[in-house]
Design an enzyme around this catalytic site. Structure first.
Site, mmCIF file in Angstrom:
data_model
loop_
_atom_site.group_PDB
_atom_site.id
_atom_site.type_symbol
_atom_site.label_atom_id
_atom_site.label_comp_id
_atom_site.label_asym_id
_atom_site.label_seq_id
_atom_site.Cartn_x
_atom_site.Cartn_y
_atom_site.Cartn_z
ATOM 1 N N TRP A 1 -23.543 5.979 106.879
ATOM 2 C CA TRP A 1 -23.246 4.947 105.877
ATOM 3 C C TRP A 1 -21.750 4.905 105.573
ATOM 4 C CZ3 TRP A 1 -20.984 5.338 101.039
ATOM 5 C CH2 TRP A 1 -21.081 4.221 100.210
ATOM 6 N N HIS A 2 -21.105 6.059 105.658
ATOM 7 C CA HIS A 2 -19.709 6.130 105.235
ATOM 8 C C HIS A 2 -18.727 5.489 106.207
ATOM 9 C CE1 HIS A 2 -21.146 9.048 102.220
ATOM 10 N NE2 HIS A 2 -20.022 8.771 101.591
ATOM 11 N N GLY A 3 -19.127 5.285 107.458
ATOM 12 C CA GLY A 3 -18.166 4.646 108.348
ATOM 13 C C GLY A 3 -18.618 4.597 109.785
#
Length: 464
Positions: A320-322
């Site tokens: 989700w973060h990147g």
């Protein structure tokens, strides 16, 4: 941009607030909806259309699910599945297409072109917010919102739009329809905003400069002291940057009559990795718990199934973060520690609180290396330097930076604990009443001076 994004928000909000207070209550959501889109479009106007698409799809999905949830549950479920698929497809295309295309192109005979898409600001945050709404309507936790403007206001509410906290519809549904507001709530919002602004501008931006220096060095030139100083600087930077934005969002929300849930609770004093993730980015952890972990079975189906659920949730959390494989590795790194704690580590840690705190800090600090560096090769090179495989123990440059940043390190470390709040709360009410406006004014003057003089320096979580 001439101004930093922080300064733009700082100058934009007073105008928004002034008009908001003058408008009749029934027109305030419309005003907020308009200014939300203007704020979002300041960075990338074309992506306003993407946000409007997301708002429209989820708004009508919520209405349809609400109509069919009892009378035709299978139809409601199909609408929900379709809505989730649209949300994930939109997020996946804009955020992950180039990563998968470039990765698959490494296979013989495949040459998938990349598109070079600019990541829409805050897409990870507002996609999760919009996706939670039809799920809650399907579960019966929320009633469908029948005003497109009110729903659009919820999705695009600019204080928390681009870096959280992730606000779920059911937590603010009643506030969308009616916000009483009060002088005390407004004053509390101002205080909270100033705390967040000072965290970002005075601490995060300044200590982050040291990480910029050391993260740019090649691993062969890094000493043990330099590598640890650099990553500890980032450890403090990301906390004050992200928690500072959350504080500002909560404060701005209060000035508008909204109450958002807390997003941080002094995570660096945690005594286990499990506790750390109950204190760090609380809104994201809660989202994955309620919409992924528990539906998968949580801890109700035995330890092996719980471990599988943890792996799934943390693979998704990391990704989700990147759009980089380093984030997936970072998520799986935490999954390993969480499983170890569930298996046998928690009880020994409870018996040795000092050791437990040190262990948790070391795990978090080492995790930030792969979180911020752009490849696992770079991360492993940095790890080697941290543990003696670089250019020795220390050098004169390290001592120079240690001397110059020592006071900031100490202040930031103290500010990342409840110590300051505990001291402040022990003051007499009269002294607090006299001291608060002085601190707010000092923070405002110093932060404004820094912002006017600084180069563009956005919040770290804008890129997610």
């Amino acid at each position: 941009m001439i101004f930093s994004s922080t300064l733009f928000l700082f100058l934009y909000f007073p105008v928004v607030l002034a008009v908001y207070c003058l408008l009749p209550r029934k027109q305030r959501n419309l005003w907020l909806f308009i200014v939300n889109l203007v704020f979002y479009g300041w960075g990338e106007p074309v992506y306003i259309l993407l946000m409007l698409f997301s708002i429209t799809v989820n708004f009508f999905a919520g209405l349809l699910i609400g109509n069919y949830r009892i009378a035709a549950q299978k139809r409601a479920k199909m609408i929900l599945i379709s809505d989730i698929a649209v949300n994930l497809a939109m997020l996946g295309f804009f955020k992950y297409y180039d990563l998968f295309a470039s990765t698959l192109s490494l296979l013989p005979g495949l040459d998938i072109p990349t598109l070079g898409l600019t990541l829409p600001i805050g897409i990870s945050f507002y996609t999760f917010q919009t996706m939670s709404y039809p799920i809650d309507v399907y579960r019966g936790d929320s009633e469908p919102q029948r005003s497109f403007i009110s729903f659009g206001t919820f999705v695009a509410l600019f204080p928390q739009l681009i870096a959280g906290p992730i606000v779920r519809y059911k937590d603010v549904a009643s506030q969308l329809n009616f916000r009483a507001g009060s002088v005390e709530q407004f004053a509390s919002g101002v205080r909270r905003f100033m705390v967040g602004l000072a965290k970002k501008v005075l601490i995060a931006n300044n200590i982050g400069m040291l990480w910029d220096i050391y993260s740019a060095k090649s691993p062969e030139t890094l000493t043990v002291l330099g590598a640890w100083m650099g990553i500890v600087a980032f450890t403090l930077q990301i906390y004050f940057d992200f928690s500072g934005y959350s504080d500002m969002a909560i404060g701005l929300g209060r000035m508008l009559g909204f109450e958002f849930l807390e997003n941080f609770n002094y995570p660096y004093i945690s005594r286990s990795v499990t506790e750390f993730w109950r204190r760090w980015h609380i809104s994201l952890g809660t989202w994955f718990r309620d919409y992924v972990y528990i539906p998968l079975g949580g801890n109700r189906r035995g330890l092996p199934r719980q471990f599988l659920n943890i792996l799934i949730v943390w693979a998704l959390t990391g990704f989700w973060h990147g759009a980089n494989w380093t984030f997936l590795c970072w998520g799986l790194y935490y999954a390993v520690f969480l499983m170890l704690e569930k298996a046998f580590l928690l009880k020994p840690l409870e018996k040795a609180p000092v050791v437990a705190t040190i262990y948790t800090l070391v795990v978090a600090i080492c995790g930030w290396v792969m979180f911020d560096l752009d490849s696992m090769a770079a991360a492993f090179g940095y790890y080697r330097a941290m543990f003696g495989g670089g250019a020795g123990l220390l050098n004169q440059t390290d001592l120079f930076y240690l001397k110059n940043y020592a006071l900031l390190f100490l202040l930031a470390a103290a500010a990342s604990t409840p110590l300051g709040k505990a001291v402040y709360d022990r003051l007499s009410p009269a002294l607090r009443a006299a001291l608060t406006p002085v601190l707010i004014a000092a923070g405002l003057v110093l932060s404004t001076a820094y912002l006017v003089d600084a180069t563009y320096n956005p919040f770290l979580y804008f890129r997610f």
